[in-house]
Design a protein around this motif. Structure first.
Motif: not given
Lengths: 264, 266
Positions: A7-9, A11-12, A14-15, A18, A21, A30, A229, A234, A241, A245
């Motif tokens: 879930v966490y990694v 999501s990161l 994927l973020l 994206s 995109f 997106a 956002l 998105q 972000t 990061i």
């Protein structure tokens, strides 16, 4: 374990993906068409560069203030306070951590309130007659107020680990207290300071709520992420972000070199 | 080390100055919750318990309080189970990539909350998960696990492996060793982690904002949405005071359960 990983990694990752995109003009979501446009906008736009610089500046100022206060306070409580006041003082400093983020940010608003048609101003305005109002200065002070215990705790623990005999040895060998401080204490405290600074820096860098409460018209990188956002755009928000990061990744690597992770 | 009276005095003044700085704003909020005026004006215009006595009539605040409590309880239970399992597993077994996994475990607290929030929202939306209560629980659990993990793993590191080996030598199987040796030693750190997880979830704003859809509001969000509305503002001071008062005994309990800094466990 799997949770964190997936879930966490996930999501990161994927973020980050994206951010490349394109955006569906109609829904703001997106699309899967790849583009460098978002990244280009986020990196080269002058206004955004200034925004990032300002955010880093605010986060650094907060970190410096927390550090400059934690050092004397940590030293006093660890080495000079009598043992029965010591525990009380540590608890007293850590207790506000539990009072809630918004409660505290809001309380600082009551301090800085410059006055408006609803009232004649807050605490500072009516006791000393001056208030910085809502702006970057208030944001920095509020963030330092919020994150001070995060810096204090590792520095205090660092002082606790520092044997008294070492300080005595240093003065026996003829070093004055200033020399002892810089040549004996500081090198041993570096990992603690690095660990504490991760929290003060990271928490300040991404903050946008304190900015909303005491910042007036101020903007930090978090505000622009939220705004894009909800625009909704998105992919552009994802591209934004990438700034915090990548700044944090660099920061973490430097701090890890200084031994921060032994103290987390 | 020799420290002159003057610097000693300066250090003491700094320390107590910082303490005043830390408590003054909280004290102000407490006083202002009894104010007659509906602004943050200082000094308060007059004494009134009006906001306190009518606070429970504000339906949105009441509902927010209930959802926050429910949310924090669920996030706490899930993260305590997962977080302590994670720490037992990482402590007990050696495997490839263990170091990077423990680095990973600090990421959710080392990266700004807004990154976590946006990342999770992005994922939930992409996989068609509705933004609501469930997605907020998932978001909160992510960072609560880390907190529980850090708390428990710190305790586990301080327990000597000799104890486990002695237990095995005396004929206990691993389940018995866990029940009779390891668990009693880590129990208080699990409880402390649970309290911390509850407090963090109850207090969380950023991840909630990004993972909650319309129609779901936690107490911090209620504060955030109402602090600039003059007719609701006094209730915000009341809610803030309640949060402070409730958190006091909880903080005290957590303090007692957590490790004293320089104490050796067996």
């Amino acid at each position: 374990m799997l949770w964190l990983l997936v879930v966490y990694v996930g999501s990161l990752v994927l973020l980050v993906v994206s951010a490349f995109f394109g955006r569906d003009e109609f829904t703001g979501k997106a699309t899967t068409e790849l583009t460098l446009g978002n990244l280009d906008e986020v990196i080269t736009e002058n206004a955004y560069q200034m925004l990032v610089l300002r955010s880093v500046g605010v986060a650094s100022a907060v970190t410096l203030i927390c550090f400059a206060l934690s050092l004397p306070v940590g030293f006093y409580i660890s080495k000079l306070a009598k043992s029965w006041t010591k525990r009380g003082l540590v608890v007293a400093i850590l207790l506000p951590l539990w009072a809630g983020y918004l409660v505290k940010a809001f309380a600082l608003r009551a301090i800085f309130e410059p006055g408006s048609e609803f009232g004649t101003g807050g605490f500072l305005k009516n006791t000393i007659g001056w208030s910085p109002g809502f702006g970057y200065l208030s944001v920095i002070v509020t963030l330092a107020y919020l994150w001070f215990p995060y810096m204090f705790l590792p520095i205090y623990a660092g002082f606790e680990r520092l044997p008294e005999s070492l300080l005595d040895a240093s003065s026996d060998l003829g070093a004055g207290s200033i020399r002892t401080f810089f040549s004996v204490m500081m090198p041993m405290l570096v990992p603690s300071i690095a660990a504490g600074s991760i929290f003060t820096f990271s928490l300040s860098l991404g903050d946008y709520i304190t900015v909303k409460i005491v910042g007036g018209k101020s903007q930090m990188i978090g505000n622009i992420i939220e705004r894009t956002l909800l625009a909704p755009n998105q992919p552009l928000a994802a591209a934004f972000t990438l700034w915090p990061i990548s700044i944090m990744v660099v920061y973490l690597i430097v701090m890890a070199r200084l031994g921060a992770f032994k103290n987390l | 080390m020799q420290i002159s009276m003057r610097s000693r005095f300066a250090l003491r003044v700094t320390t107590y100055g910082v303490l005043i700085f830390l408590y003054l704003p909280l004290f102000l909020i407490f006083v202002l919750s009894f104010n007659t005026a509906n602004s943050l004006t200082w000094p308060p215009r007059g004494f009134s318990t009006r906001w306190w006595s009518t606070f429970l009539d504000v339906e949105s605040a009441r509902e927010a309080l209930i959802s926050s409590t429910r949310l924090a309880l669920i996030a706490m239970v899930v993260s305590v189970v997962l977080g302590s399992m994670l720490s037992f597993a990482l402590q007990r077994f050696e495997f490839f990539g263990k170091n990077s996994l423990s680095f990973l475990a600090v990421l959710p607290i080392a990266l700004p909350g807004i990154v976590t929030g946006v990342a999770l929202r992005n994922t939930f939306v992409r996989f068609g998960l509705d933004l609501g209560f469930i997605s907020v629980i998932a978001g909160h659990t992510t960072f609560c696990i880390v907190v529980v993990y850090n708390n428990v793993v710190a305790r586990l590191r301080r327990i000597s492996p000799n104890l486990r080996e002695a237990s095995a030598d005396l004929g206990a199987n691993s389940l018995q060793t866990f029940r009779l040796i390891t668990w009693p030693l880590v129990r208080s750190s699990v409880f402390a982690g649970a309290i911390l997880a509850f407090a963090l979830s109850f207090d969380e704003v950023v991840v909630t904002t990004f993972t909650a859809g319309a129609g779901f509001q936690t107490l911090p969000q209620w504060i955030l949405n109402n602090f600039s509305r003059p007719n609701v503002l006094p209730y915000v001071t009341v809610v803030a005071t309640i949060v402070m008062i409730v958190s006091l005994p909880i903080a005290w309990l957590a303090q007692r359960l957590s490790d004293p800094p320089n104490d050796k466990l067996v």
